[in-house]
Design an enzyme around this catalytic site. Structure first.
Site, PDB file in Angstrom:
ATOM      1  N   GLY A 127       0.800  -1.232   0.000  1.00 15.59           N
ATOM      2  CA  GLY A 127       0.000   0.000   0.000  1.00 15.59           C
ATOM      3  C   GLY A 127       0.830   1.277   0.000  1.00 15.59           C
ATOM      4  O   GLY A 127       0.302   2.355  -0.268  1.00 15.59           O
TER       5      GLY A 127
ATOM      6  N   ALA B 230       5.330   9.212  -9.227  1.00 18.13           N
ATOM      7  CA  ALA B 230       5.881   8.657 -10.472  1.00 18.13           C
ATOM      8  C   ALA B 230       7.150   9.394 -10.903  1.00 18.13           C
ATOM      9  O   ALA B 230       8.117   8.776 -11.337  1.00 18.13           O
ATOM     10  CB  ALA B 230       4.834   8.735 -11.579  1.00 18.13           C
TER      11      ALA B 230
ATOM     12  N   GLY C  87      10.561  11.307 -10.426  1.00 19.46           N
ATOM     13  CA  GLY C  87      11.637  11.504  -9.449  1.00 19.46           C
ATOM     14  C   GLY C  87      12.830  12.155 -10.122  1.00 19.46           C
ATOM     15  O   GLY C  87      12.845  12.369 -11.347  1.00 19.46           O
ATOM     16  N   LEU C  88      13.840  12.460  -9.325  1.00 20.84           N
ATOM     17  CA  LEU C  88      15.069  13.067  -9.863  1.00 20.84           C
ATOM     18  C   LEU C  88      16.166  12.013  -9.971  1.00 20.84           C
ATOM     19  O   LEU C  88      16.488  11.348  -8.980  1.00 20.84           O
ATOM     20  CB  LEU C  88      15.553  14.189  -8.928  1.00 20.84           C
ATOM     21  N   GLY C  89      16.750  11.860 -11.164  1.00 20.76           N
ATOM     22  CA  GLY C  89      17.899  10.977 -11.345  1.00 20.76           C
ATOM     23  C   GLY C  89      19.184  11.688 -10.951  1.00 20.76           C
ATOM     24  O   GLY C  89      19.268  12.925 -11.029  1.00 20.76           O
TER      25      GLY C  89
ATOM     26  N   ASP D  68      16.446   9.332  -6.961  1.00 21.38           N
ATOM     27  CA  ASP D  68      17.094   8.073  -7.349  1.00 21.38           C
ATOM     28  C   ASP D  68      18.612   8.202  -7.223  1.00 21.38           C
ATOM     29  O   ASP D  68      19.220   9.050  -7.881  1.00 21.38           O
ATOM     30  CB  ASP D  68      16.740   7.722  -8.803  1.00 21.38           C
TER      31      ASP D  68
ATOM     32  N   TYR E 245      27.351   5.966  -8.463  1.00 18.49           N
ATOM     33  CA  TYR E 245      27.347   7.313  -9.040  1.00 18.49           C
ATOM     34  C   TYR E 245      28.415   8.199  -8.389  1.00 18.49           C
ATOM     35  O   TYR E 245      28.690   9.302  -8.862  1.00 18.49           O
ATOM     36  CB  TYR E 245      25.958   7.965  -8.940  1.00 18.49           C
TER      37      TYR E 245
ATOM     38  N   LYS F  30      21.160   1.726  -4.804  1.00 25.15           N
ATOM     39  CA  LYS F  30      21.356   0.457  -5.514  1.00 25.15           C
ATOM     40  C   LYS F  30      22.662  -0.223  -5.100  1.00 25.15           C
ATOM     41  O   LYS F  30      23.673   0.450  -4.866  1.00 25.15           O
ATOM     42  CB  LYS F  30      21.378   0.696  -7.032  1.00 25.15           C
TER      43      LYS F  30
ATOM     44  N   HIS G 143      21.566  -3.490  -8.719  1.00 24.77           N
ATOM     45  CA  HIS G 143      21.724  -2.548  -9.844  1.00 24.77           C
ATOM     46  C   HIS G 143      21.751  -3.250 -11.210  1.00 24.77           C
ATOM     47  O   HIS G 143      21.129  -2.795 -12.161  1.00 24.77           O
ATOM     48  CB  HIS G 143      23.004  -1.732  -9.624  1.00 24.77           C
TER      49      HIS G 143
END
Ligand code: NDP
Ligand SMILES: CCCCCC/C=C/C=O
Length: 315
Positions: free
Chosen positions: A9, A14, A16-18, A43, A48, A77, A110
């Site tokens: 729930g 939907a 988001g920021l990469g 994200d 990264y 990830k 990942h």
């Protein structure tokens, strides 16, 4: 804005920021701009190389109390060199430390690829672990253990084909809650989307704008541009919107998450505002016709001569 619902729930916005390729010195500001503009979905990933700066931004924003930690969905990830069962939770704890968080909302495997622990990027076949050395089910079971320990709320995978999802699902009682994959009009992946929907696996679209800031070594010659596609630009003009906004809105229409990356204030805000656009049936039909099975993020950087991961995507 559309929301994705997890099986328990919980919901996530939907859009988001990469943060892949978001440079140090810029990424923290980008995250602060995003959260102050209304983004509630960020994200991240250890590979990264910028989670510490993202963590500084989280700490600053959450301590101001204008945005509450519990209102933001934060993904990270597990990198490919931490698939051995004893390495999963330490890698997760490092991300938590860097991000200055007590828990993640979502933790993803990942890639379905395992490197030796000392290897960040493989150069030869010797840099990989065999399936016996790092069985994916053992990695997955440690992801579930992390959830049991309260370190993460939800667990999932990324870059998993239907074949690989089926292998995992055949061996586990708790199937992934998310599959984050490359999705855009040139790579619509309708079969994968249908499979995930039938199995209540949410899907998030990465590289939705065509990932134009990848290093040259990761680009194919003469790559087609999504942002300059004439159908997309025509639809953008019709709606008085930008091409990027049409691409983001299209993902939202398909019921997936979508995580455009930007470190530019104007584009960060513009991308979120795509939620306000309405596409019509004709727009959707014209975009559906653009599918050409083209990948920007090919996974070629994982392929060494003779390794067994040449076809990461099973297609
Ligand atoms: N799970 C996985 O394996 C992968 C996950 N991802 C995730 O998905 C995110 C997004 O994918 P990514 O590959 O970064 O690429 P995107 O498709 O999001 O494209 C990013 C590029 O588009 C530019 N851009 C952003 N907004 C606009 C706009 N409105 N108009 C024109 N150009 C724009 C950015 O520049 P600028 O910053 O200057 O605005 C940047 O050059 C990643 O950052 C990462 O979080 C990505 C790849 C693989
Ligand atoms: C050292 C970074 C390698 C990135 C490989 C591909 C992943 C892209 C985004 O998630």
């Amino acid at each position: 804005m559309n929301k994705l619902k997890f099986r328990n729930g919980d919901e996530v916005d939907a859009i988001g920021l990469g943060t892949w390729k978001s440079e140090k010195g810029k990424v923290g500001e980008a995250v602060k701009i995003a959260l102050n503009s209304g983004y509630r979905h960020i994200d991240c990933a250890s590979t990264y190389g910028n989670e510490a700066e993202v963590g500084e931004a989280f700490s600053e924003i959450f301590s101001e109390r204008k945005v509450k930690r519990e209102d933001v969905h934060i993904t990270s990830k597990l990198w490919n060199n931490a698939h051995k069962k004893e390495d999963v939770i330490p890698a997760l704890k490092q991300s938590l430390k860097d991000l200055q968080l007590d828990y993640l909302d979502l933790y993803l495997i990942h890639w379905p690829v395992a490197f030796k622990p000392s290897v960040a990027a493989p150069k030869s076949d010797d840099d990989y672990l065999s399936l016996q050395e790092a069985p994916i089910i053992e990695t997955w079971n440690m992801m579930l253990e992390a959830k049991k320990q309260g370190l993460v709320k939800h667990v999932g995978v990324s870059n998993f084909s239907i074949k690989k999802l089926k292998i995992l699902m055949g061996e586990t009682e708790e199937v992934p809650e998310m599959n984050q994959v490359e999705l855009h009009p040139y790579l619509q992946q309708n079969e994968l989307l249908k499979f995930c929907k039938e199995n209540r696996i949410n899907v998030t679209a990465f590289s939705p704008l065509g990932s134009g800031d990848r290093p040259d070594g990761m680009k194919a010659d003469n790559e087609p541009s999504l942002l300059e596609n004439e159908v997309i630009t025509k639809i953008a003009k019709k709606h008085n919107a930008s091409a990027g906004q049409i691409l983001i809105k299209w993902s939202e229409y398909r019921g997936t998450g979508v995580i455009p990356k930007s470190t530019n204030e104007g584009r960060i805000k513009e991308n979120l505002e795509s939620a306000n656009i309405k596409l019509d049936e004709n727009d959707l039909k014209e975009i559906a016709d653009l599918d050409r099975h083209f990948r920007y993020v090919t996974g070629e950087f994982f392929v060494t001569e003779g390794n067994s991961y040449e076809n990461i995507y099973d297609d």
